[in-house]
Design a protein around this motif. Sequence first.
Motif, short mmCIF file in Angstrom:
data_model
loop_
_atom_site.label_atom_id
_atom_site.label_comp_id
_atom_site.label_asym_id
_atom_site.label_seq_id
_atom_site.Cartn_x
_atom_site.Cartn_y
_atom_site.Cartn_z
N SER A 154 0.82 -1.22 0.00
CA SER A 154 0.00 0.00 0.00
C SER A 154 0.85 1.26 0.00
N VAL A 155 2.19 1.10 -0.09
CA VAL A 155 3.11 2.24 -0.12
C VAL A 155 3.91 2.17 -1.42
N LYS A 156 4.18 3.33 -1.97
CA LYS A 156 4.95 3.38 -3.22
C LYS A 156 6.33 2.75 -3.03
N ASP A 157 6.83 2.13 -4.06
CA ASP A 157 8.14 1.45 -4.09
C ASP A 157 8.14 0.17 -3.27
N TYR A 158 7.03 -0.20 -2.63
CA TYR A 158 6.89 -1.49 -1.94
C TYR A 158 8.06 -1.79 -1.00
N PRO A 159 8.21 -1.04 0.08
CA PRO A 159 9.32 -1.35 1.01
C PRO A 159 9.14 -2.74 1.62
N HIS A 160 10.27 -3.40 1.89
CA HIS A 160 10.18 -4.76 2.42
C HIS A 160 11.06 -4.90 3.65
N LEU A 161 10.79 -5.95 4.42
CA LEU A 161 11.51 -6.21 5.67
C LEU A 161 11.75 -7.70 5.77
N GLU A 162 13.01 -8.07 6.07
CA GLU A 162 13.33 -9.50 6.26
C GLU A 162 12.98 -9.89 7.69
N LEU A 163 12.11 -10.89 7.81
CA LEU A 163 11.61 -11.29 9.11
C LEU A 163 12.43 -12.40 9.73
N ASP A 164 13.02 -13.28 8.93
CA ASP A 164 13.80 -14.39 9.49
C ASP A 164 14.75 -14.93 8.43
N THR A 165 15.72 -15.70 8.89
CA THR A 165 16.76 -16.21 7.98
C THR A 165 16.62 -17.71 7.75
N HIS A 166 15.47 -18.24 8.00
CA HIS A 166 15.22 -19.63 7.63
C HIS A 166 13.84 -19.70 7.02
N GLY A 167 13.63 -20.64 6.13
CA GLY A 167 12.37 -20.72 5.42
C GLY A 167 11.69 -22.05 5.67
N CYS A 168 11.04 -22.55 4.62
CA CYS A 168 10.31 -23.80 4.74
C CYS A 168 10.15 -24.41 3.35
N GLY A 169 9.58 -25.60 3.31
CA GLY A 169 9.35 -26.26 2.03
C GLY A 169 8.04 -25.80 1.43
N LEU A 170 7.76 -26.35 0.22
CA LEU A 170 6.51 -26.03 -0.44
C LEU A 170 5.31 -26.49 0.40
N ARG A 171 4.25 -25.68 0.34
CA ARG A 171 2.99 -25.97 1.04
C ARG A 171 3.13 -26.04 2.55
N CYS A 172 4.21 -25.47 3.07
CA CYS A 172 4.43 -25.48 4.52
C CYS A 172 4.24 -24.10 5.15
N SER A 173 3.47 -23.26 4.50
CA SER A 173 3.15 -21.94 5.06
C SER A 173 1.68 -21.64 4.81
N SER A 174 1.13 -20.75 5.68
CA SER A 174 -0.28 -20.37 5.56
C SER A 174 -0.52 -19.09 6.35
N LEU A 175 -1.70 -18.51 6.16
CA LEU A 175 -2.07 -17.28 6.88
C LEU A 175 -3.22 -17.60 7.82
N SER A 176 -3.08 -17.22 9.10
CA SER A 176 -4.13 -17.49 10.08
C SER A 176 -5.30 -16.52 9.91
N ASP A 177 -6.37 -16.79 10.66
CA ASP A 177 -7.53 -15.90 10.60
C ASP A 177 -7.41 -14.84 11.70
N PRO A 178 -8.39 -13.92 11.82
CA PRO A 178 -8.29 -12.85 12.83
C PRO A 178 -8.16 -13.34 14.27
N SER A 179 -8.58 -14.60 14.56
CA SER A 179 -8.43 -15.09 15.92
C SER A 179 -6.97 -15.16 16.34
N GLN A 180 -6.07 -15.31 15.37
CA GLN A 180 -4.62 -15.28 15.63
C GLN A 180 -3.98 -14.05 15.00
N ASP A 181 -4.81 -12.99 14.81
CA ASP A 181 -4.32 -11.70 14.35
C ASP A 181 -3.69 -11.77 12.96
N LEU A 182 -4.22 -12.63 12.08
CA LEU A 182 -3.75 -12.73 10.70
C LEU A 182 -2.23 -12.89 10.63
N GLN A 183 -1.72 -13.78 11.42
CA GLN A 183 -0.27 -14.02 11.42
C GLN A 183 0.10 -15.02 10.32
#
Length: 881
Positions: A154-183
């Motif tokens: 929602s900001v011009k130039d799309y600023p980004h922030l690195e949150l962590d230095t380890h990742g995950c495999g395919l299909r191993c990530s998801s977005l929670s609902d508002p009960s977990q604050d959309l984490q």
Amino acid sequence: MEGQIWFLPRSLQLSSFQAYKLRVTHLYQLKQHSILVSVGEDEEGINPLVKVWNLDKRDGGSPLCTRIFPAIPGNKPTVVSCLTVHENLNFMAIGFADGSVVLTKGDITRDRHSKTQILHEGSFPVTGLAFRQSGKTTHLFVVTTENIQSYMLSVKDYPHLELDTHGCGLRCSSLSDPSQDLQFIVAGNECVYLYQPDERGPCFAFEGQKLIVHWYRGYLIIVSKDRKTSPKSEFAGNETQNSDKQVLNIYDLCNKFIAYSSVFDDIVDVLAEWGSLYVLTRDGKIHVLQEKDTQTKLEACKSMLFRKNLFEMAINLAKSHHLDSDGLSEIFRQYGDHLYNKGNHDGAIQQYIRTIGKLEPSYVIRKFLDAQRIHNLTAYLQTLHLQSLANADHTTLLLNCYTKLKDSSKLEEFIKTSESEVRFDVETAIKVLRQAGYYSHAVYLAEKHAHHEWYLKIQLEDIKNYQEALHYIGKLPFDQAESNMKRYGKTLMHHVPNETTELLKVLCTDYQPSRENEGPGMLEGRKANSEEFIPVFANNSRELKAFLEHMTEVQADSPQGVYDTLLELRLQNWAHEQDEQIKEKLHNEALTLLKSGRFKTVFDKALVLCQMHNFKDGVLYLYEQGKLFQQIMHYHMQNEQYKKVIEVCELYGDQEACLWEQALGYFARKEEDCKEYIAAVLKHIENKNLMPPLLVVQTLAHNSTATLSVIKDYLVNKLQKQSRQIEQDEQRIQKYREETTRIRQEIEELKASPKIFQKTKCSICTSALELPSVHFLCGHSFHQHCFESYSESDSECPTCMPENRKVMDMIRAQEQKRDLHDQFQHQLKCSNDGFSVVADYFGRGVFNKLTLITDLPTGRAATTIEAGLQRELLIHTKRST
């Protein structure tokens, strides 16, 4: 793998359509729109295509494809690894195996309204993408095998922030609902991490190699490889051999327990639809997992947790599943019972407090009525009042607890809450405090909450602070001040008479509440009825006199009862006073009050008061005001005050002539020598012609001292007057006879002799008279056209008509008065000359014999002649008169 997309409806009847020529690699179905986005290949080589399908529209039996574009970052062909679309259809992100992320901004269903650009480039394959919308802010989470980043779109130039230095495999990530604050959820092999757009959140130690991660209705779904199996590939789908066992765990992160766990053979994916979870396995089977209803889950969990006394966990579980307040209250009650049975009364009361509003308070109160646990009961009752759920009995019990504990600080804190926060029955509290002897607290409460009756009752009956009570009444609004002075006025008058009298003076004249810190310009004052407060002064005549005199001075229109009471009070003081000077002063005050003109409507009452106290001057004054002249004269006759009798006759004889007659009779009955007074009376009787001479002689015949010489002059004068009157009457009779003879002659002439009309001018326009003309016997002549214009009747002369009408009206008035017998009797009685009255009525025709005319004269000519003669007679009669 053959380029088809399959649909499985709730009826489980499969259908499909050919989406690509070779294969389909990725699908993304939007939740709020019937839009499906797919990635696949139409030709050999690395040439993935993105297609956007509108499932509501058809194209030859297949869904309508609204957009097609190649999924290539720049000019480097690479494999698509993941895909996500924003629910508002304005963003689409595609991740690639070379570490690139392509962002499409704008309407993703149309080529013209969207723009595609490379958002992210890296050296590690992109394994997961997720959009997060918070208000107007949009973030994109990008996870690779080695790191996690967050982009603000929602900001011009799309600023980004690195949150962590380890990742995950395919299909191993998801977005929670508002009960977990959309984490953003990232599942590694040792832990599961949760991320906010700007920081890392909590983590959970779930071991095992993660294969699939989903979020469903507050649950975290993880498919992991059984520990006995060995991983095959970390990135390329994480697929296992057909013989591998996989574990499906469903976690409740809020309450920190595993909701479901089972082992499956080679899970392809876990799908959420129609309120259930569907587990698709490689062997072509679909397993459905249906969530139990909330009550069943809670009952099962509670029974297990209650057995283990894990009440806190049971409470958290119930709250996360939005259990109603009744259910939560039951858990709190059981928890409180558990703690109470263990002897932890402090902890138990805290749980019972949480049941307020659901659990009957008497259940808790009975447990803590023991004196040793009174402080726990006090805490419970305090909270009950804070939530405005206490009744009068609870207030009584709480205040009794305070008094038993002698906790004055808590008591003051309880009663000194602000007005908007009062959560107890104030009147009950006042009663309890008064009964317990806490008068100051009770008075404070009564004053603060405007319970004026209780305030005054405590001040007057318990504290006996009469001055303060009187001051308090002076601050009340008019209506309350008036009613309380009527109720407590006698008590206050007995103890503080002067101050009470002053307040009553203000209350009955121009009352305004005496408020501190208030300047001028208050509301217009009101005043009470002073007569209603007279009983307050029952035993305080001095203060009553001061009050009544003040009211009559400043308020002339005071009620009549005020003046009546003041007169009675002054007469009493005058009657009992011994000092002549003071008595004279009181005499003048009473007489002045009588002469103020305030006793016209209560004349009888004032007269009775003066007679009761033998107040002679007042009695005579009231007789005079009431025109009771005979009573005045009788009063002087009783006291044999002859001169006063004559004076009364002289003063009021014109208004009441019989006074002279009574005076003559009074003196005639006296055996004393009263010639002087008899002569004076006879003189007035003669001048006013009040009595016939014969009646005078008969009256004086009873007096032995009255000789003929006393009435000689009277009789001589009377006879001379009558002689003169006879002569005048004979002259008048002769005059009337002559006048009558003349009028009769005129009538005979009109009947027998011709009438010569010699008028030369019209009586209306005064012009020369011309034919045709109209002539009347009265001598007036008119042009015919003038007569027709001005006359109201064909048979009446316009000139004589006003005078004729007056005469006719006089005749009609005389005829109407013929039967006025009462008026005739009254005039005959009151007139000095009765014969003239009889003659007047005789002239009006009162004594004429009534003649009924039943047959009218025949012929119009006779009627007209008779009417004309009557008019002429009336005219001549009027002129002669």
